[in-house]
Design an enzyme around this catalytic site. Structure first.
Site, PDB file in Angstrom:
ATOM      1  CG  ASP A  17      -0.239   0.343   2.519  1.00  0.00           C
ATOM      2  OD1 ASP A  17       0.754   0.191   2.762  1.00  0.00           O
ATOM      3  OD2 ASP A  17      -0.892  -0.003   3.190  1.00  0.00           O
ATOM      4  CB  SER A  18       4.652   1.915  -0.210  1.00  0.00           C
ATOM      5  OG  SER A  18       5.023   0.736  -1.154  1.00  0.00           O
ATOM      6  CG  ASP A  78       0.253  -4.214   2.160  1.00  0.00           C
ATOM      7  OD1 ASP A  78       0.364  -4.854   3.091  1.00  0.00           O
ATOM      8  OD2 ASP A  78       1.302  -3.006   2.191  1.00  0.00           O
ATOM      9  CE  LYS A 115       3.434  -6.281   3.532  1.00  0.00           C
ATOM     10  NZ  LYS A 115       2.449  -5.034   4.844  1.00  0.00           N
ATOM     11  CD  GLU A 168       0.651  -1.449   8.183  1.00  0.00           C
ATOM     12  OE1 GLU A 168       0.707  -0.381   9.034  1.00  0.00           O
ATOM     13  OE2 GLU A 168       0.963  -0.908   7.072  1.00  0.00           O
ATOM     14  CD  GLU A 190       7.863  -0.674   7.586  1.00  0.00           C
ATOM     15  OE1 GLU A 190       6.755  -1.153   7.491  1.00  0.00           O
ATOM     16  OE2 GLU A 190       7.712   0.697   7.389  1.00  0.00           O
TER      17      GLU A 190
HETATM   18  O1  KIV Z   1       3.761  -0.978   1.546  1.00  0.00           O
HETATM   19  C1  KIV Z   1       4.918  -1.541   1.798  1.00  0.00           C
HETATM   20  O2  KIV Z   1       5.230  -1.368   0.834  1.00  0.00           O
HETATM   21  C2  KIV Z   1       5.130  -2.513   2.923  1.00  0.00           C
HETATM   22  C3  KIV Z   1       6.582  -2.473   2.623  1.00  0.00           C
HETATM   23  C4  KIV Z   1       7.445  -1.423   2.880  1.00  0.00           C
HETATM   24  C5  KIV Z   1       7.014  -3.682   3.952  1.00  0.00           C
HETATM   25  O3  KIV Z   1       4.221  -2.505   3.770  1.00  0.00           O
END
Ligand code: KIV
Length: 275
Positions: A49-50, A88, A118, A120, A187
């Protein structure tokens, strides 16, 4: 058997089985073209989600939606053949209840064809992770600095730099593993703690600002390529693409202004008339 061997994609169980073995290479990608370049070298490609910051210029990942993740997840699936693709779950798509998490995760798996999701959170997500895993959703956990919590934690700072904070982070790591996650991202966690968690868990740890002892490493592709204007301490720059993109764009602009592009080799001539 066909002469062309089908490439088998890595699966979540394949990655889970790599605990203590050859380091697991992971990077982020949000596009088909970059996914194609990463695919030969990476075991896991994360559609993180970056993308909210990298592709959309957002300040945080909070505004990212499930539809944005699904669209880019599809692009990465199309561009890759071998790596496990993990997508994510964005903020707001899984925290309300385990049922909400399942509905969102099912959309991601069905609509992208990716191999895992993924999310959090440690102890607070234990029940949700177990619920998902029991229902056929492979889950990669994410503990330590959890950027989706920016509005409650206040800043993106490293975790566990005081020993008094270790217990809570270790409990988070154990909760994710006990719930059945196949791996966990750690992280921005103090190096000795990331090392200790890696030694204690039975699932692979994927470090980003963790420790070289982690079972794998991940970085945001644009950060390591030198395209992101600001990067965290844990980013090593493996490229400096910013200046080379800019000089290519400047050369193109100069050619267009001087009317030297397109040249004769870039335009179509008429077909020769048949007699
Ligand atoms: O969103 C993302 O890119 C991430 C990584 C930094 C692990 O969660």
């Amino acid at each position: 058997m066909s002469a062309q061997q089908e490439t088998r994609r890595l699966t979540a169980p394949d990655i889970g089985a790599r605990k203590g073995g050859e380091p697991i290479v992971c990077l982020t990608s949000y596009h088909a073209h970059t996914a194609r370049l990463l695919d030969r070298h990476c075991d896991v490609i994360l559609v993180g989600d970056s993308l909210g910051m990298v592709m959309h210029g957002l300040e945080t990942t909070v505004p990212v939606t499930l539809d944005m993740m699904i669209l880019q997840g599809l692009a990465v699936m199309r561009g890759s053949k071998r790596a496990l693709i993990v997508v994510d779950m964005p903020f707001g798509s899984y925290e309300a209840s385990k049922e909400q998490a399942f509905m969102s995760a099912a959309r991601v798996l069905k609509e992208t064809g990716c191999g895992a999701i993924k999310l959090e959170g440690g102890r607070r997500m234990q029940e949700t992770i177990a619920f998902l895993v029991q229902r056929g959703v492979p889950v990669m956990g994410h503990i330590g600095l959890t950027p989706q919590s920016i509005n409650t934690i206040g800043s993106f700072r490293a975790q566990g730099r005081d020993k008094s904070d270790w217990k809570a982070i270790e409990q988070d790591a154990r909760a994710v593993a006990d719930a059945g996650a196949f791996s966990v991202v750690i992280e921005a966690v103090a190096e000795p703690l990331a090392r200790r968690i890696t030694a204690a868990l039975s699932i692979p740890t994927i470090g980003i600002g963790g420790s070289v002892a982690c079972d794998g490493q991940i970085l945001v592709l644009e950060d390591m390529l030198g395209l992101s204007p600001r990067v965290a301490k844990f980013v090593k720059r493996y490229g400096d693409l910013g200046p080379s993109i800019e000089s290519a764009v400047a050369a193109y602009a100069a050619d267009v202004r001087a009317r030297v592009f397109p040249g004769p080799e870039h335009v179509y001539s008429m077909r020769k008339k048949e007699k």
